[in-house]
Design a protein around this motif. Structure first.
Motif, PDB file in Angstrom:
ATOM      1  N   GLY A 121       0.781  -1.231   0.000  1.00 32.04           N
ATOM      2  CA  GLY A 121       0.000   0.000   0.000  1.00 32.04           C
ATOM      3  C   GLY A 121       0.806   1.271   0.000  1.00 32.04           C
ATOM      4  N   SER A 122       2.117   1.186   0.238  1.00 37.89           N
ATOM      5  CA  SER A 122       2.969   2.372   0.204  1.00 37.89           C
ATOM      6  C   SER A 122       4.271   2.018  -0.492  1.00 37.89           C
ATOM      7  CB  SER A 122       3.252   2.890   1.620  1.00 37.89           C
ATOM      8  OG  SER A 122       3.941   1.923   2.382  1.00 37.89           O
ATOM      9  N   THR A 123       4.952   3.018  -1.030  1.00 39.60           N
ATOM     10  CA  THR A 123       6.189   2.782  -1.763  1.00 39.60           C
ATOM     11  C   THR A 123       7.387   2.811  -0.826  1.00 39.60           C
ATOM     12  OG1 THR A 123       6.618   5.123  -2.225  1.00 39.60           O
ATOM     13  CG2 THR A 123       5.152   3.949  -3.748  1.00 39.60           C
ATOM     14  N   ALA A 124       8.536   2.414  -1.362  1.00 36.83           N
ATOM     15  CA  ALA A 124       9.770   2.479  -0.576  1.00 36.83           C
ATOM     16  C   ALA A 124      10.100   3.929  -0.210  1.00 36.83           C
ATOM     17  CB  ALA A 124      10.919   1.859  -1.368  1.00 36.83           C
ATOM     18  N   LEU A 125       9.693   4.869  -1.054  1.00 36.01           N
ATOM     19  CA  LEU A 125       9.940   6.276  -0.754  1.00 36.01           C
ATOM     20  C   LEU A 125       9.154   6.711   0.484  1.00 36.01           C
ATOM     21  CD1 LEU A 125      11.391   8.827  -1.686  1.00 36.01           C
ATOM     22  CD2 LEU A 125       9.432   9.348  -3.146  1.00 36.01           C
ATOM     23  N   HIS A 126       7.911   6.264   0.608  1.00 30.91           N
ATOM     24  CA  HIS A 126       7.155   6.530   1.839  1.00 30.91           C
ATOM     25  C   HIS A 126       7.892   5.960   3.046  1.00 30.91           C
ATOM     26  CE1 HIS A 126       3.765   7.024  -1.062  1.00 30.91           C
ATOM     27  NE2 HIS A 126       3.337   7.897  -0.175  1.00 30.91           N
ATOM     28  N   GLU A 127       8.417   4.755   2.875  1.00 30.80           N
ATOM     29  CA  GLU A 127       9.096   4.083   3.975  1.00 30.80           C
ATOM     30  C   GLU A 127      10.319   4.873   4.428  1.00 30.80           C
ATOM     31  OE1 GLU A 127       8.972   0.880   6.641  1.00 30.80           O
ATOM     32  OE2 GLU A 127       7.634   1.199   4.932  1.00 30.80           O
TER      33      GLU A 127
ATOM     34  N   THR B 278      -0.233   6.599  -1.097  1.00 31.21           N
ATOM     35  CA  THR B 278      -0.491   5.320  -0.437  1.00 31.21           C
ATOM     36  C   THR B 278      -1.967   4.956  -0.571  1.00 31.21           C
ATOM     37  OG1 THR B 278      -1.083   6.276   1.705  1.00 31.21           O
ATOM     38  CG2 THR B 278       1.261   5.912   1.272  1.00 31.21           C
ATOM     39  N   ASP B 279      -2.300   3.738  -0.137  1.00 33.16           N
ATOM     40  CA  ASP B 279      -3.700   3.333  -0.143  1.00 33.16           C
ATOM     41  C   ASP B 279      -4.541   4.222   0.771  1.00 33.16           C
ATOM     42  OD1 ASP B 279      -3.084   1.351  -1.891  1.00 33.16           O
ATOM     43  OD2 ASP B 279      -3.157  -0.296  -0.428  1.00 33.16           O
ATOM     44  N   ASP B 280      -3.885   4.860   1.750  1.00 34.43           N
ATOM     45  CA  ASP B 280      -4.586   5.768   2.659  1.00 34.43           C
ATOM     46  C   ASP B 280      -4.625   7.203   2.139  1.00 34.43           C
ATOM     47  OD1 ASP B 280      -5.036   3.708   4.474  1.00 34.43           O
ATOM     48  OD2 ASP B 280      -3.118   4.034   5.483  1.00 34.43           O
TER      49      ASP B 280
END
Length: 462
Positions: free
Chosen positions: A148-154, A178-180
């Motif tokens: 639901g989120s990319t590595a960049l979000h992480e 993200t999915d949110d």
């Protein structure tokens, strides 16, 4: 159920034993993996994909790969993903929190919570920049988001600026959602994420982007988190200063509304100061007609209250509940004694705030008695007080013992008028009609008289 014990059925005991066996087996596999990682090469590494075809990501459950990724073992990853192989795989990691899930036939099984991720997510979230670069060079999809989120979000959420920069250089979408409904800038919520936010903006992140659910901009997020440097950064990149989210809050409203501990007060003061210097409106109302001044009084931040008043906030605006800012601070005094609530009450009164109905003063006394300074400032705004036995009964006995001089000075007014000095002060303040804060400091008066006119704390009433 007998006493305090729980009777397990034979089926439940078998289920628990099966779960224990699975955990033991997994632990044994991890121990073996530590010894064979140096010579192990997975199947997809030995068989590079054929030319002209795009192979779908492989689901990798091998503990050898997981161990190398989660420990940041670059040498192991170089062997696991040699030249010509693809690192575009999906992981279903074991471990983390455990929870009970239904196993059928009325049985429940204790299992690990699992969420799909990728090697890029693991490396980016843990700051393994060298491993991340190797995976990217092996063709890992930089924007894939199986969980639901990319590595960049992480990397942004974990405050890893080097990994953030590396992902962006390899083409990561700075505005991926993200999915949110959150973009990478929306997850920059810690002071240490400033460099991540700067890299995102340099690589094209939209500074005014809205989240899907709350309709927040990155400026809302930074203001709510007390991140003054982030606020500066976003304003320099042209962020609109007064966007309204789904709750009707501007970033200034959001900062003032955020619950604040005493240690947080300076951070939120800096945020509000920079927003106001950037052109924020100090009188914008939310859906309940609460202004930033209402909200700052509720969070009991005296520096922000004084700042808002100096920037033109209206001291007597009423919200939908019919309450002025003074009501908001009086309701939280007993919970915010270490926030110096008397400073807020004094500032509001010096700017011409309406006062409490005299008949309600015993109730105010009961609620605000943990802060004698607040009570003194409030009572000194009245030229006459009708003190009764109800006032004495309103103060808890332990506070009477803790502040005997002050409360005795209050109760002594039951049989005596206010002093001529105090009546003169009230007459002058009434004549100035809310301009006390502006006029009195300009008068050539001794410092002690100037403080007296501005309702400075003295420790007793007279």
């Amino acid at each position: 159920m007998a006493g305090r014990s729980f009777v397990f059925t034979s089926s439940a005991l078998r289920s628990l034993q099966r779960d224990q066996d699975l955990l033991d087996r997994d632990r044994h596999r991890r121990q073996l993996a530590e010894h064979r990682v140096s010579s192990y090469v997975p199947q997809w590494a030995r068989e590079p994909p054929g030319t002209g075809s795009v192979r779908p990501p492989v689901l990798c459950e091998d503990v050898v790969v997981h161990n190398a990724l989660y420990t940041g073992d670059l040498q192991a990853l170089q062997r696991l993903f040699p030249a010509g192989s693809s690192a575009d795989v999906t992981l279903e990691p074991r471990g983390g929190d455990m929870r009970w899930v239904p196993a059928g036939d009325g049985l429940w099984s204790l299992t690990y919570e699992q969420e799909l991720t990728t090697p890029l997510h693991v490396a980016a979230g843990r700051g393994f920049a060298d491993c991340l670069k190797h995976l990217l060079q092996r063709g890992a999809d930089v924007d894939r988001a199986p969980g639901g989120s990319t590595a960049l979000h992480e990397s942004c959420d974990s405050c890893q600026p080097e990994c953030t920069k590396l992902l962006l250089m390899y083409g990561a979408d700075a505005n991926a959602m993200t999915d949110d409904g959150l973009m990478p800038l929306h997850v920059c919520t810690e002071p240490q994420s400033l460099e991540c936010a700067r890299y995102l903006l340099q690589f094209g992140a939209v500074v005014g982007a809205r989240s899907a659910e709350e309709d927040d901009t990155p400026l809302h997020v930074a203001a709510r988190g007390g991140l003054a440097d982030h606020v500066d950064l976003y304003l320099r990149y042209g962020a609109p200063v007064d966007p309204v989210n789904r709750e009707g809050l501007t970033p200034l409203n959001a900062a003032c509304a955020q619950p604040q501990e005493a240690r947080d007060l300076p951070r939120y003061f800096q945020v509000c100061k920079r927003l106001l210097e950037g052109g924020a409106d100090a009188r914008t109302m939310d859906q309940d007609r609460r202004t930033p001044l209402h909200l700052a009084c509720k969070s009991a931040n005296p520096d922000v209250v004084e700042l808002l008043l100096a920037k033109g906030a209206c001291v007597n605006d009423m919200d939908y509940g019919g309450e002025a800012p003074l009501h908001n601070i009086l309701k939280v005094v007993c919970f915010k004694v270490d926030h110096q609530p008397h400073r807020i009450v004094r500032a509001l009164l010096n700017y011409g705030s309406i006062r409490v109905w005299p008949g309600a003063l015993p109730k105010v006394l009961q609620h605000c008695s943990p802060s004698p300074r607040t009570i003194e400032v409030l009572l000194n705004a009245y030229s006459r007080l009708k003190v009764t036995e109800a006032w004495r009964e309103a103060v808890p006995a332990e506070l009477l013992e803790e502040h005997p001089v002050f409360f005795q000075s209050v109760f002594s007014l039951q049989d005596a008028p206010r002093s001529l000095q105090h009546l003169s002060r009230c007459r002058l303040r009434s004549f100035l009609e809310g301009r006390v804060h502006e006029v009195v400091p300009k008068l050539e008066l001794p410092d002690i008289i100037r403080k007296y006119l501005l309702l400075e704390y003295r420790g007793y009433v007279h």
